[in-house]
Design a protein around this motif. Structure first.
Motif, PDB file in Angstrom:
ATOM      1  N   VAL A 140       5.174  16.713   1.411  1.00  0.00           N
ATOM      2  CA  VAL A 140       3.989  15.874   1.695  1.00  0.00           C
ATOM      3  C   VAL A 140       4.146  15.132   3.023  1.00  0.00           C
ATOM      4  CG1 VAL A 140       3.415  15.591  -0.750  1.00  0.00           C
ATOM      5  CG2 VAL A 140       4.730  13.795   0.416  1.00  0.00           C
ATOM      6  N   VAL A 158      -2.365   6.235   7.587  1.00  0.00           N
ATOM      7  CA  VAL A 158      -3.690   5.745   7.971  1.00  0.00           C
ATOM      8  C   VAL A 158      -3.665   4.226   7.813  1.00  0.00           C
ATOM      9  CG1 VAL A 158      -6.150   5.766   7.407  1.00  0.00           C
ATOM     10  CG2 VAL A 158      -4.800   7.887   7.265  1.00  0.00           C
ATOM     11  N   LEU A 194      -2.878   1.992   4.768  1.00  0.00           N
ATOM     12  CA  LEU A 194      -3.867   2.208   3.697  1.00  0.00           C
ATOM     13  C   LEU A 194      -3.418   3.313   2.745  1.00  0.00           C
ATOM     14  CD1 LEU A 194      -7.180   1.987   5.737  1.00  0.00           C
ATOM     15  CD2 LEU A 194      -6.183   0.268   4.208  1.00  0.00           C
ATOM     16  N   HIS A 195      -3.025   4.433   3.288  1.00  0.00           N
ATOM     17  CA  HIS A 195      -2.533   5.553   2.476  1.00  0.00           C
ATOM     18  C   HIS A 195      -1.920   6.572   3.412  1.00  0.00           C
ATOM     19  CE1 HIS A 195      -6.892   6.425   3.311  1.00  0.00           C
ATOM     20  NE2 HIS A 195      -6.322   7.482   3.838  1.00  0.00           N
ATOM     21  N   TRP A 196      -1.193   7.524   2.813  1.00  0.00           N
ATOM     22  CA  TRP A 196      -0.600   8.613   3.574  1.00  0.00           C
ATOM     23  C   TRP A 196      -1.577   9.796   3.542  1.00  0.00           C
ATOM     24  CZ3 TRP A 196       3.438   9.251   6.745  1.00  0.00           C
ATOM     25  CH2 TRP A 196       3.817  10.557   7.071  1.00  0.00           C
ATOM     26  N   PRO A 197      -1.972  10.324   4.707  1.00  0.00           N
ATOM     27  CA  PRO A 197      -2.952  11.421   4.700  1.00  0.00           C
ATOM     28  C   PRO A 197      -2.283  12.770   4.437  1.00  0.00           C
ATOM     29  CG  PRO A 197      -2.406  10.843   6.954  1.00  0.00           C
ATOM     30  CD  PRO A 197      -1.615   9.905   6.071  1.00  0.00           C
ATOM     31  N   LEU A 198      -2.723  13.451   3.405  1.00  0.00           N
ATOM     32  CA  LEU A 198      -2.220  14.785   3.089  1.00  0.00           C
ATOM     33  C   LEU A 198      -3.272  15.816   3.483  1.00  0.00           C
ATOM     34  CD1 LEU A 198       0.024  16.507   1.791  1.00  0.00           C
ATOM     35  CD2 LEU A 198      -1.110  16.161  -0.407  1.00  0.00           C
ATOM     36  N   ASP A 199      -2.817  16.871   4.155  1.00  0.00           N
ATOM     37  CA  ASP A 199      -3.736  17.929   4.584  1.00  0.00           C
ATOM     38  C   ASP A 199      -2.898  19.158   4.941  1.00  0.00           C
ATOM     39  OD1 ASP A 199      -6.108  19.198   5.197  1.00  0.00           O
ATOM     40  OD2 ASP A 199      -6.744  17.718   6.684  1.00  0.00           O
ATOM     41  N   THR A 237       8.333   4.031   1.003  1.00  0.00           N
ATOM     42  CA  THR A 237       8.963   5.168   0.321  1.00  0.00           C
ATOM     43  C   THR A 237       8.522   5.267  -1.139  1.00  0.00           C
ATOM     44  OG1 THR A 237      10.919   3.939  -0.399  1.00  0.00           O
ATOM     45  CG2 THR A 237      11.005   4.955   1.775  1.00  0.00           C
ATOM     46  N   VAL A 238       7.986   4.165  -1.670  1.00  0.00           N
ATOM     47  CA  VAL A 238       7.448   4.178  -3.033  1.00  0.00           C
ATOM     48  C   VAL A 238       6.031   4.744  -3.039  1.00  0.00           C
ATOM     49  CG1 VAL A 238       6.909   2.718  -5.024  1.00  0.00           C
ATOM     50  CG2 VAL A 238       8.897   2.200  -3.603  1.00  0.00           C
ATOM     51  N   ARG A 239       5.373   4.624  -1.900  1.00  0.00           N
ATOM     52  CA  ARG A 239       3.972   5.041  -1.820  1.00  0.00           C
ATOM     53  C   ARG A 239       3.838   6.543  -1.597  1.00  0.00           C
ATOM     54  NH1 ARG A 239       0.769   0.772   1.833  1.00  0.00           N
ATOM     55  NH2 ARG A 239      -0.941   1.946   0.881  1.00  0.00           N
ATOM     56  N   ARG A 240       4.770   7.126  -0.837  1.00  0.00           N
ATOM     57  CA  ARG A 240       4.819   8.594  -0.719  1.00  0.00           C
ATOM     58  C   ARG A 240       6.287   8.959  -0.515  1.00  0.00           C
ATOM     59  NH1 ARG A 240       7.119   7.675   2.913  1.00  0.00           N
ATOM     60  NH2 ARG A 240       6.967   8.014   5.150  1.00  0.00           N
ATOM     61  N   PRO A 241       6.734  10.061  -1.147  1.00  0.00           N
ATOM     62  CA  PRO A 241       8.163  10.399  -1.069  1.00  0.00           C
ATOM     63  C   PRO A 241       8.506  10.951   0.310  1.00  0.00           C
ATOM     64  CG  PRO A 241       6.971  12.087  -2.278  1.00  0.00           C
ATOM     65  CD  PRO A 241       5.982  11.004  -1.978  1.00  0.00           C
TER      66      PRO A 241
END
Lengths: 234, 234
Positions: free
Chosen positions: A134, A143, A151-156, A216-220
């Motif tokens: 990811v 983002v 705000l969040h990690w963008p996945l695409d 690191t808790v929000r996205r691995p």
């Protein structure tokens, strides 16, 4: 330079990757160890301190290998200036092969898996960490809102495996994105048995002391896989 | 209602999940099969058509079980109105246990893994699909621009495992987020051997005909795991 980056980078390497990898290693006493992408040789020296009998450690960077040699006065460690793709070893020579955050720089992952499989003794273990799929799929960073808050990690582009350009400071370092399916099934298809899959995150007490690691808790950020070559049946 | 949703939903179920699951199944001839979360019984009837000797299929919805029974005139299929958590079977009774897009509704995944392990014969196979962890972590849908175009999938809260509220239309259906680490290691820790990990996406020719499925290439909607209970050594 890179060394400063590595040291500052103990945000992730020191707090997350190194302890997670060490927890997942087998007992090192008496073992023959291969380290693919050894950098300054920290793991090679750690393995010897834990009782490994011999360590062969290679890196594609001549500067790193020079520094590793300068840091080491131990005839049981052999540093080699070689790329992971070009490394050749005797067959069935190692009890353990380790690779820390290096295989996402390698274009031909199945070839490395084949080579590692061949180089391990029956019952031997392969432990490696890579940037998490990811993380590598769409490496543009968090983002953020107008104040810079994440705000969040963008996945695409998850299924589009292959090279990603990178803004990393070393010219020409290309990272390769692979799916979790590819990382795991390539091992299984080659005959490895999967023993553990880790997406390490810091324990609560570390997070309290190090709020900079909260992302690191929000996205691995990393994936660690532990696989073994089947032992011969008696 | 749900049935219409399922039928319309062949966007994902029909184009992606069902073919991916069927590709990963072992030969069904002569097999005793357990289906956890059978819905209208489509898989139970498919398994029989492929030669399965008997199928036990259960679902927590009485309406679905009623509909499944109305669609089936086959004494080798037994439909049971039961939750996956409460299902009890004879030990070592099944060659194959299947679960399609149901286990992300289950709070206690390790208990289900334990139960499935016990219910399988040595050498038996467990195949299941769930919503992918990147899908369940922060289920708020695509981030879109002002024209409604999908910009990226927002990933967040990955390590916070547990219940997620959902806007799905059935009241009280709670989905549970788990990490890839939890899905895989719970199987390994219980003694399963992982055989395959799939993040299915449609083949190129399907994508050309079905541009509405393009988002499945951008982020994986599903995860499929195939694991086996070790056979007894001779």
């Amino acid at each position: 330079g890179y060394r400063t980056l590595r040291e500052n980078d103990t945000g992730l390497n020191g707090a997350l990757e190194i302890p997670a990898m060490r927890r997942l290693l087998p007992d090192l006493r008496g073992k023959a160890v291969l380290d693919l992408g050894c950098g300054f040789g920290d793991f090679a020296r750690y393995a010897r301190a834990q009782g490994a009998e011999q360590v062969i450690a290679l890196d594609v960077s001549a500067n790193m290998i020079d520094a590793a040699r300068a840091l080491t006065d131990d005839p049981a460690i052999t540093y080699r200036h070689a790329s992971i793709e070009d490394c050749t070893t005797a067959p069935a020579a190692f009890d353990l092969t380790v690779s820390s955050l290096a295989l996402h720089y390698i274009a031909d992952y199945p070839a490395v898996v084949q080579r590692v499989f061949d180089s391990l003794k029956p019952g031997g273990t392969f432990v490696f960490s890579v940037e998490h799929p990811v993380q590598t799929a769409h490496p543009v960073g968090w983002v953020r809102d107008a104040d810079g808050n994440r705000l969040h990690w963008p996945l695409d582009h998850y299924q589009q495996q292959g090279a990603r350009s990178t803004s990393w400071f070393v010219d020409g370092m290309i990272k390769y994105h692979r799916t979790m399916e590819t990382y795991v099934n390539t091992l299984l298809d080659r005959g490895f048995q999967l023993r553990h899959l880790a997406e390490p995150c810091p324990p609560a007490e570390v997070l309290q002391a190090r709020p900079d690691l909260e992302d690191t808790v929000r996205r691995p950020p990393m994936l660690i896989l532990v696989a073994t070559k089947p032992a011969k049946r008696k």
